[in-house]
Scaffold this motif. Structure first.
Motif, mmCIF file in Angstrom:
data_model
loop_
_atom_site.group_PDB
_atom_site.id
_atom_site.type_symbol
_atom_site.label_atom_id
_atom_site.label_comp_id
_atom_site.label_asym_id
_atom_site.label_seq_id
_atom_site.Cartn_x
_atom_site.Cartn_y
_atom_site.Cartn_z
ATOM 1 N N VAL A 1 0.946 -1.154 0.039
ATOM 2 C CA VAL A 1 0.120 0.128 0.094
ATOM 3 C C VAL A 1 0.839 1.333 -0.183
ATOM 4 O O VAL A 1 0.545 2.069 -0.706
ATOM 5 N N SER A 2 2.056 1.173 0.835
ATOM 6 C CA SER A 2 3.020 2.385 0.823
ATOM 7 C C SER A 2 3.373 2.815 -0.591
ATOM 8 O O SER A 2 3.519 3.954 -1.025
ATOM 9 N N ARG A 3 4.044 1.463 -1.241
ATOM 10 C CA ARG A 3 4.458 1.758 -2.608
ATOM 11 C C ARG A 3 3.414 2.334 -3.679
ATOM 12 O O ARG A 3 3.653 3.166 -4.220
ATOM 13 N N ASP A 4 2.298 1.663 -3.580
ATOM 14 C CA ASP A 4 1.142 2.165 -4.440
ATOM 15 C C ASP A 4 0.763 3.584 -4.099
ATOM 16 O O ASP A 4 0.737 4.418 -5.251
ATOM 17 N N GLU A 5 0.749 4.062 -2.930
ATOM 18 C CA GLU A 5 0.315 5.446 -2.715
ATOM 19 C C GLU A 5 1.554 6.410 -2.953
ATOM 20 O O GLU A 5 1.406 7.400 -3.439
ATOM 21 N N ARG A 6 2.831 5.751 -2.855
ATOM 22 C CA ARG A 6 4.046 6.800 -2.994
ATOM 23 C C ARG A 6 4.064 6.913 -4.681
ATOM 24 O O ARG A 6 4.241 8.138 -5.056
ATOM 25 N N ASN A 7 3.398 6.053 -5.296
ATOM 26 C CA ASN A 7 3.425 6.049 -6.650
ATOM 27 C C ASN A 7 2.030 6.685 -7.200
ATOM 28 O O ASN A 7 1.796 6.704 -8.517
ATOM 29 N N GLU A 8 1.232 7.001 -6.283
ATOM 30 C CA GLU A 8 0.074 7.422 -6.679
ATOM 31 C C GLU A 8 -0.789 6.500 -7.403
ATOM 32 O O GLU A 8 -1.606 6.873 -8.420
ATOM 33 N N TYR A 9 -0.609 5.490 -7.528
ATOM 34 C CA TYR A 9 -1.332 4.274 -7.904
ATOM 35 C C TYR A 9 -1.074 4.388 -9.256
ATOM 36 O O TYR A 9 -1.905 3.839 -10.272
ATOM 37 N N GLY A 10 0.126 4.822 -9.938
ATOM 38 C CA GLY A 10 0.529 4.810 -11.280
ATOM 39 C C GLY A 10 0.425 3.434 -12.089
ATOM 40 O O GLY A 10 1.113 2.233 -11.223
ATOM 41 N N GLY A 11 -0.122 3.041 -12.930
ATOM 42 C CA GLY A 11 -0.239 1.629 -13.599
ATOM 43 C C GLY A 11 -1.202 0.793 -12.856
ATOM 44 O O GLY A 11 -1.364 -0.231 -13.414
#
Length: 146
Positions: free
Chosen positions: A106-116
Motif C-alpha cells: 500500500v505504501s508503494r502504491d500510494e507513493r506512486n499515486e497508484y500509477g499503472g
C-alpha cells in the motif's frame, strides 16, 4: 504529499523548526547590515521551501476534513485514493488488511499515486474505503470526434 499521521506530525514539526530558523537567519543578516531587499533575496529559497511544506500540511488537513472534489479523472485518481484513505481515518496498514496485501505494498502504491494500477485495483481500493466516486475523462483528452 503527506500520506500518514506520522509524516503529518513530522512535517508540522519541520515547519515550526523552519520558521524559527528563518527568524534567526533574518536577525543575523540584519545584524550584518544587509538591506531588506538583500535579506529577502538571501532567504528566498528557504522561504519557498517553507511555503511548500506548509502547503503540504494544509493539503493533508483538508483531506482529513473531507475538503476535496468527489469527481475523479484518470489523471488524479491515485492522489484521490490517498485523500479518501486519509479522510476515512484509515491507516495504510488497515487498508492493506482490507485489501489482503502487505502494508509496504500500500505504501508503494500510494507513493506512486497508484500509477499503472488497473481499474480493478482502483475499484478494490474504493470498496475497501467505502467510497463512491464519479470518474470522468481527463480534461483536454476528449475522445476523437467529440
Amino acid at each position: 504529499m503527506i500520506r500518514t499521521e506520522r509524516e503529518y506530525r513530522q512535517a508540522k514539526e519541520r515547519v515550526a523548526q523552519h520558521e524559527k530558523l528563518l527568524e534567526e537567519q533574518t536577525k543575523t543578516l540584519e545584524s550584518m547590515g544587509l538591506t531588506e531587499e538583500e535579506i529577502e533575496r538571501a532567504l528566498s529559497p528557504a522561504r519557498f521551501f517553507g511555503q511548500k511544506l506548509r502547503l503540504e500540511v494544509e493539503e493533508y488537513e483538508r483531506y482529513r476534513r473531507g475538503d476535496f472534489d468527489m469527481t475523479c479523472t484518470f489523471d488524479n485518481i491515485g492522489r484521490q485514493l490517498v485523500a479518501f484513505r486519509i479522510f476515512r481515518g484509515i491507516s495504510q496498514a488497515e487498508l492493506a488488511r482490507r485489501l489482503g496485501v502487505t502494508p509496504p505494498q500500500v505504501s508503494r502504491d500510494e507513493r506512486n499515486e497508484y500509477g499503472g494500477a488497473s481499474m480493478e485495483k482502483v475499484k478494490q481500493v474504493l470498496r475497501a474505503l467505502e467510497m463512491d466516486v464519479i470518474l470522468v475523462p481527463s480534461e483536454g483528452r476528449r475522445a476523437a470526434g467529440s
